[in-house]
Design a protein around this motif. Structure first.
Motif, PDB file in Angstrom:
ATOM      1  N   ALA A 152       0.848  -1.197   0.000  1.00 26.34           N
ATOM      2  CA  ALA A 152       0.000   0.000   0.000  1.00 26.34           C
ATOM      3  C   ALA A 152       0.878   1.240   0.000  1.00 26.34           C
ATOM      4  N   ALA A 153       0.380   2.279  -0.627  1.00 26.88           N
ATOM      5  CA  ALA A 153       1.124   3.536  -0.668  1.00 26.88           C
ATOM      6  C   ALA A 153       1.241   4.126   0.726  1.00 26.88           C
ATOM      7  N   THR A 154       2.332   4.832   0.956  1.00 22.87           N
ATOM      8  CA  THR A 154       2.455   5.536   2.230  1.00 22.87           C
ATOM      9  C   THR A 154       1.340   6.581   2.319  1.00 22.87           C
ATOM     10  N   ALA A 155       0.866   6.805   3.516  1.00 25.67           N
ATOM     11  CA  ALA A 155      -0.264   7.716   3.713  1.00 25.67           C
ATOM     12  C   ALA A 155      -0.013   8.529   4.970  1.00 25.67           C
ATOM     13  N   PRO A 156      -0.587   9.727   5.040  1.00 28.02           N
ATOM     14  CA  PRO A 156      -0.406  10.536   6.249  1.00 28.02           C
ATOM     15  C   PRO A 156      -1.241  10.017   7.409  1.00 28.02           C
ATOM     16  N   VAL A 157      -0.818  10.380   8.596  1.00 30.68           N
ATOM     17  CA  VAL A 157      -1.644  10.159   9.781  1.00 30.68           C
ATOM     18  C   VAL A 157      -2.724  11.227   9.744  1.00 30.68           C
ATOM     19  N   LEU A 158      -3.977  10.824   9.703  1.00 26.95           N
ATOM     20  CA  LEU A 158      -5.061  11.730   9.371  1.00 26.95           C
ATOM     21  C   LEU A 158      -5.571  12.527  10.565  1.00 26.95           C
ATOM     22  N   ASN A 159      -5.838  13.789  10.312  1.00 27.79           N
ATOM     23  CA  ASN A 159      -6.612  14.655  11.202  1.00 27.79           C
ATOM     24  C   ASN A 159      -6.150  14.627  12.651  1.00 27.79           C
ATOM     25  N   ILE A 160      -4.855  14.811  12.844  1.00 27.97           N
ATOM     26  CA  ILE A 160      -4.356  14.855  14.215  1.00 27.97           C
ATOM     27  C   ILE A 160      -4.732  16.191  14.838  1.00 27.97           C
ATOM     28  N   ALA A 161      -4.752  16.227  16.147  1.00 31.98           N
ATOM     29  CA  ALA A 161      -5.084  17.457  16.856  1.00 31.98           C
ATOM     30  C   ALA A 161      -3.868  18.380  16.874  1.00 31.98           C
ATOM     31  N   THR A 162      -4.111  19.675  16.817  1.00 28.55           N
ATOM     32  CA  THR A 162      -3.016  20.636  16.784  1.00 28.55           C
ATOM     33  C   THR A 162      -2.114  20.505  17.997  1.00 28.55           C
ATOM     34  N   ASP A 163      -2.687  20.304  19.170  1.00 27.20           N
ATOM     35  CA  ASP A 163      -1.868  20.225  20.377  1.00 27.20           C
ATOM     36  C   ASP A 163      -1.167  18.887  20.525  1.00 27.20           C
ATOM     37  N   ASP A 164      -1.355  17.980  19.548  1.00 25.48           N
ATOM     38  CA  ASP A 164      -0.710  16.673  19.595  1.00 25.48           C
ATOM     39  C   ASP A 164       0.390  16.543  18.541  1.00 25.48           C
ATOM     40  N   ILE A 165       0.673  17.638  17.853  1.00 27.60           N
ATOM     41  CA  ILE A 165       1.575  17.565  16.703  1.00 27.60           C
ATOM     42  C   ILE A 165       2.995  17.178  17.097  1.00 27.60           C
ATOM     43  N   ASN A 166       3.423  17.556  18.322  1.00 29.27           N
ATOM     44  CA  ASN A 166       4.796  17.242  18.710  1.00 29.27           C
ATOM     45  C   ASN A 166       5.029  15.754  18.901  1.00 29.27           C
ATOM     46  N   ASN A 167       3.981  14.947  18.874  1.00 30.85           N
ATOM     47  CA  ASN A 167       4.148  13.493  18.949  1.00 30.85           C
ATOM     48  C   ASN A 167       4.365  12.873  17.572  1.00 30.85           C
ATOM     49  N   TYR A 168       4.375  13.699  16.525  1.00 32.42           N
ATOM     50  CA  TYR A 168       4.490  13.178  15.161  1.00 32.42           C
ATOM     51  C   TYR A 168       5.652  13.809  14.405  1.00 32.42           C
ATOM     52  N   VAL A 169       6.692  14.245  15.111  1.00 33.72           N
ATOM     53  CA  VAL A 169       7.827  14.882  14.460  1.00 33.72           C
ATOM     54  C   VAL A 169       8.472  13.914  13.476  1.00 33.72           C
ATOM     55  N   GLY A 170       8.712  14.379  12.262  1.00 31.29           N
ATOM     56  CA  GLY A 170       9.300  13.560  11.204  1.00 31.29           C
ATOM     57  C   GLY A 170       8.283  12.779  10.418  1.00 31.29           C
ATOM     58  N   ASN A 171       7.016  12.823  10.809  1.00 31.86           N
ATOM     59  CA  ASN A 171       5.995  12.026  10.144  1.00 31.86           C
ATOM     60  C   ASN A 171       5.190  12.885   9.178  1.00 31.86           C
ATOM     61  N   TRP A 172       4.414  12.190   8.345  1.00 31.51           N
ATOM     62  CA  TRP A 172       3.517  12.846   7.390  1.00 31.51           C
ATOM     63  C   TRP A 172       2.124  12.840   8.012  1.00 31.51           C
ATOM     64  N   VAL A 173       1.540  14.035   8.148  1.00 25.25           N
ATOM     65  CA  VAL A 173       0.261  14.148   8.852  1.00 25.25           C
ATOM     66  C   VAL A 173      -0.675  15.064   8.061  1.00 25.25           C
ATOM     67  N   THR A 174      -1.949  14.967   8.382  1.00 27.29           N
ATOM     68  CA  THR A 174      -2.898  16.011   7.979  1.00 27.29           C
ATOM     69  C   THR A 174      -3.488  16.592   9.254  1.00 27.29           C
ATOM     70  N   ILE A 175      -3.711  17.888   9.207  1.00 29.79           N
ATOM     71  CA  ILE A 175      -4.232  18.575  10.376  1.00 29.79           C
ATOM     72  C   ILE A 175      -5.142  19.695   9.884  1.00 29.79           C
ATOM     73  N   LYS A 176      -6.261  19.887  10.563  1.00 35.05           N
ATOM     74  CA  LYS A 176      -7.250  20.859  10.135  1.00 35.05           C
ATOM     75  C   LYS A 176      -7.273  22.071  11.054  1.00 35.05           C
ATOM     76  N   ASP A 177      -7.656  23.193  10.466  1.00 32.21           N
ATOM     77  CA  ASP A 177      -7.875  24.439  11.207  1.00 32.21           C
ATOM     78  C   ASP A 177      -6.638  24.867  11.987  1.00 32.21           C
ATOM     79  N   VAL A 178      -5.502  24.964  11.275  1.00 33.02           N
ATOM     80  CA  VAL A 178      -4.261  25.417  11.893  1.00 33.02           C
ATOM     81  C   VAL A 178      -4.129  26.921  11.658  1.00 33.02           C
ATOM     82  N   ARG A 179      -3.929  27.682  12.730  1.00 30.17           N
ATOM     83  CA  ARG A 179      -3.697  29.115  12.600  1.00 30.17           C
ATOM     84  C   ARG A 179      -2.191  29.350  12.533  1.00 30.17           C
ATOM     85  N   ASN A 180      -1.705  29.874  11.410  1.00 24.51           N
ATOM     86  CA  ASN A 180      -0.263  30.050  11.193  1.00 24.51           C
ATOM     87  C   ASN A 180       0.199  31.372  11.818  1.00 24.51           C
TER      88      ASN A 180
END
Length: 640
Positions: A365-393
């Motif tokens: 199977a093709a590599t895929a992102p970890v879907l819809n992680i929470a913004t405050d949980d992003i530091n647990n996915y350093v180096g990974n491919w993720v999708t995240i919604k409603d991020v204020r830059n």
């Protein structure tokens, strides 16, 4: 023409400067006072070089009868193969070693043009003292002189069919140390022993001695190198080396080459290494290491134990370049570093990507992102491919690379470090979607963003007119669309519109409910929301939630298509992507839509948040009504 020529056993002056410390010129003659013909003027045949010899930079030259003045040079010998002999005045270098340089050219291509160089007082000249010159071509030559303790000497040039110029002698004070590669480590691959080759190449007139056993070499001890020599190492080794000319020696140079000893067999093992540890990472095929993203000298990997960034920087590059979803196997050497929680394999002098194999997956199977992680949980996915919604830059939490400040986005990308995301565009997952949320502030970009994808967090109802304002054009839309046209008395008339213009407020009634729509390939505009005014009556667009005045100068459209106004501070905010009406105080403002005129409500009614408020007949909001007559959603209602 004049150019540089390097004999096998001689060294040109330019190279010599990098080998010895060349100091003051102690003797110089450029022959420029000779005003005859031939030589420097490009003439080599015929009636040339017959003028009187003039050597004026230095006194006491010894000139025999077969030396002639030419054009800014002298000629030695004649056409009958008789030698010319020219001897310098006495030269006092003040050092044991000196460097002689001169320019010369031959003439007469049917004869041998040979120049012989000798010196007095038992002075040694290193190199070929009998030089066969190139015919009709000026070249530069140099030889090393060892005075053997003599305080002065003379140099004699003997030759036939020779042009000579620019005779210079310089002192040589010291010999520079030989060059060794920088100290580093060397590694075996998975099948062969580790070896490292060190090449020592003496400069002309010098020799090198070196040791590998820790002792210090001298001009008479250590391994002798007179021509290029390669030392092959298979263990941790310290090399010491000197260069020397006779008894004049350089400083000792010392370098240590270390056999690598740290080996890891997974990304998790590499990530657990101490900081700045150099190691060989071996990825076997059963680790199923895959490329998440590769660009600009970096490659983000994920195997079945963890994630890692391979960072080659600007010193090296992948060949071939890694592509998303590829398998990767083999080995690579690098230094473990951590940057804000991100583990990196950083480039060292031993990093070589030639031992990594890239292959496309076959059935996996093709590599895929970890879907819809929470913004405050992003530091647990350093180096990974993720999708995240409603991020204020906004830089205070998560930062999205390449996105304008304060943008609200959905993003798919690599978590690089310190809650930063690098958007990546793979597997038909959009890297960046700009979000406009009716309940959140929208910050416009400073400049237009073309080919953007925009997601609206808003519902447009088919059952009533909706006010609608967005910062991008919508060429067509199903249903009914109206724009503010003119003011007749106190009635704001609306007319048909065929498309939506960025920033302009509209009334819209779609054929079907539109819930959280997404628009592709639009231009997110830098324009502000517009205010359309006719004779003091305005239709005002708003991208973000907006507070209305409570003095009846601000009106809103209720869900039953009537005009209302906020009756208290608690009920004065409309949601974003809407519009409101700005009118004079106590104006009998009305709307005309499709030739139908609205009426004005003196109570709040149902505003955009969808809640129905209850008011008494005095227009006061009632939280807990008892029996009686009330106004609910703009209509009178009896509560029993």
């Amino acid at each position: 023409m004049r150019k540089t020529y390097l004999l096998l056993l001689l060294c040109c002056f330019a190279m010599t400067q990098g080998t010895w410390a060349i100091n003051d010129v102690v003797f110089s003659e450029n022959c420029d006072q000779n005003s005859g013909t031939g030589g420097r003027d490009g003439r080599y045949e015929g009636s040339i070089a017959s003028s009187t010899v003039k050597l004026t930079n230095q006194d006491s030259w010894e000139i025999n009868a077969k030396v002639y003045g030419a054009y800014q040079c002298v000629r030695l010998g004649d056409g009958s193969n008789n030698n010319g002999i020219l001897t310098t005045p006495s030269i006092t270098p003040g050092t044991t070693y000196a460097l002689l340089t001169f320019s010369a050219a031959g003439w007469g291509d049917t004869k041998e043009n040979k120049l012989t160089i000798t010196a007095t007082n038992s002075v040694d000249i290193s190199g070929d003292t009998q030089i066969t010159l190139e015919n009709e071509e000026w070249l530069d030559y140099s030889v090393l002189i060892n005075t053997n303790g003599a305080s002065n000497f003379k140099i004699t040039f003997t030759g036939r069919r020779i042009f000579l110029d620019d005779v210079i002698v310089r002192r040589v004070d010291l010999v520079e140390a030989p060059t060794l590669p920088a100290s580093d480590s060397f590694w075996p691959n998975t099948t062969e022993a580790a070896t490292k080759s060190i090449t020592l190449s003496p400069a002309s007139f010098t020799s090198i001695r070196y040791t590998t056993n820790g002792t210090t070499p001298t001009t008479s001890t250590g391994n002798l190198v007179t021509a290029s020599s390669t030392i092959v190492l298979n263990a941790t080794t310290t090399i010491k080396a000197i260069a020397y000319i006779g008894t004049l020696a350089s400083e000792v140079v010392t370098k240590t080459y270390t056999l690598g000893t740290t080996f890891v067999n997974s990304i998790a093992e590499f990530n657990s290494l101490a900081e700045n540890t150099e190691a060989q990472l071996y990825l076997s095929t059963d680790k199923n290491a895959r490329v998440l993203h590769g660009a600009d000298g970096k490659m983000y990997l994920r195997d079945n134990t963890g994630t890692l960034c391979v960072d080659l920087g600007s010193a090296a590059a992948f060949n071939p370049a890694p592509a998303h979803n590829q398998h990767i196997a083999g080995w690579i050497v690098g230094k473990k570093q951590s940057v804000n929680g991100l583990s990196k394999l950083a480039n060292t002098t031993n990093t070589n990507t030639n031992h990594l194999a890239l292959a496309a997956p076959v059935t996996e199977a093709a590599t895929a992102p970890v879907l819809n992680i929470a913004t405050d949980d992003i530091n647990n996915y350093v180096g990974n491919w993720v999708t995240i919604k409603d991020v204020r830059n906004d830089g205070s939490s998560t930062t999205v690379s390449g996105i304008y400040n304060n943008a609200l986005v959905d993003v798919s990308g690599i978590v690089t470090a310190n809650n930063a995301i690098l958007p990546v565009n793979y597997a038909n997952i959009k890297p960046v979607v700009y979000v406009i949320d009716e309940e959140k502030e929208f910050i416009s970009p400073d400049t237009n963003i073309e080919h953007a994808t925009v997601r609206l967090k808003r519902t447009l109802s088919k059952d009533h007119w909706n006010t609608f304002t967005v910062p991008f054009n919508i060429p067509s839309q199903t249903g009914s669309l109206r724009e503010y046209d003119e003011l007749v008395g106190t009635t704001m008339k609306f007319k048909d519109a065929s498309s939506i213009e960025a920033g302009k407020p509209y009334l819209m009634k779609p054929d079907n409910d539109i819930i959280n729509p997404e628009y592709d390939d639009v231009t997110l505009s830098a324009t502000d929301a517009q205010k359309i005014t006719h004779n003091g009556y305005s239709f005002v667009g708003a991208y973000s939630p907006t507070e209305l005045n409570t003095d009846k100068t601000h009106r809103f459209l209720t869900t039953d298509n009537k005009l209302g106004y906020p009756s208290s501070d608690a009920a004065k905010t409309i949601k974003g992507m809407r519009a409101y009406f700005e009118v004079p105080v106590n104006a009998d403002a009305r709307l005309m839509i499709d030739d139908e005129t609205t009426v004005i409500n003196n109570v709040r009614g149902k505003i955009a948040d969808g809640r129905s408020d209850i008011y008494n007949l005095n227009g006061q909001k009632v939280l807990n009504p008892t029996k009686g007559l009330y106004v609910v959603n703009g209509k009178k209602m009896v509560i029993k």
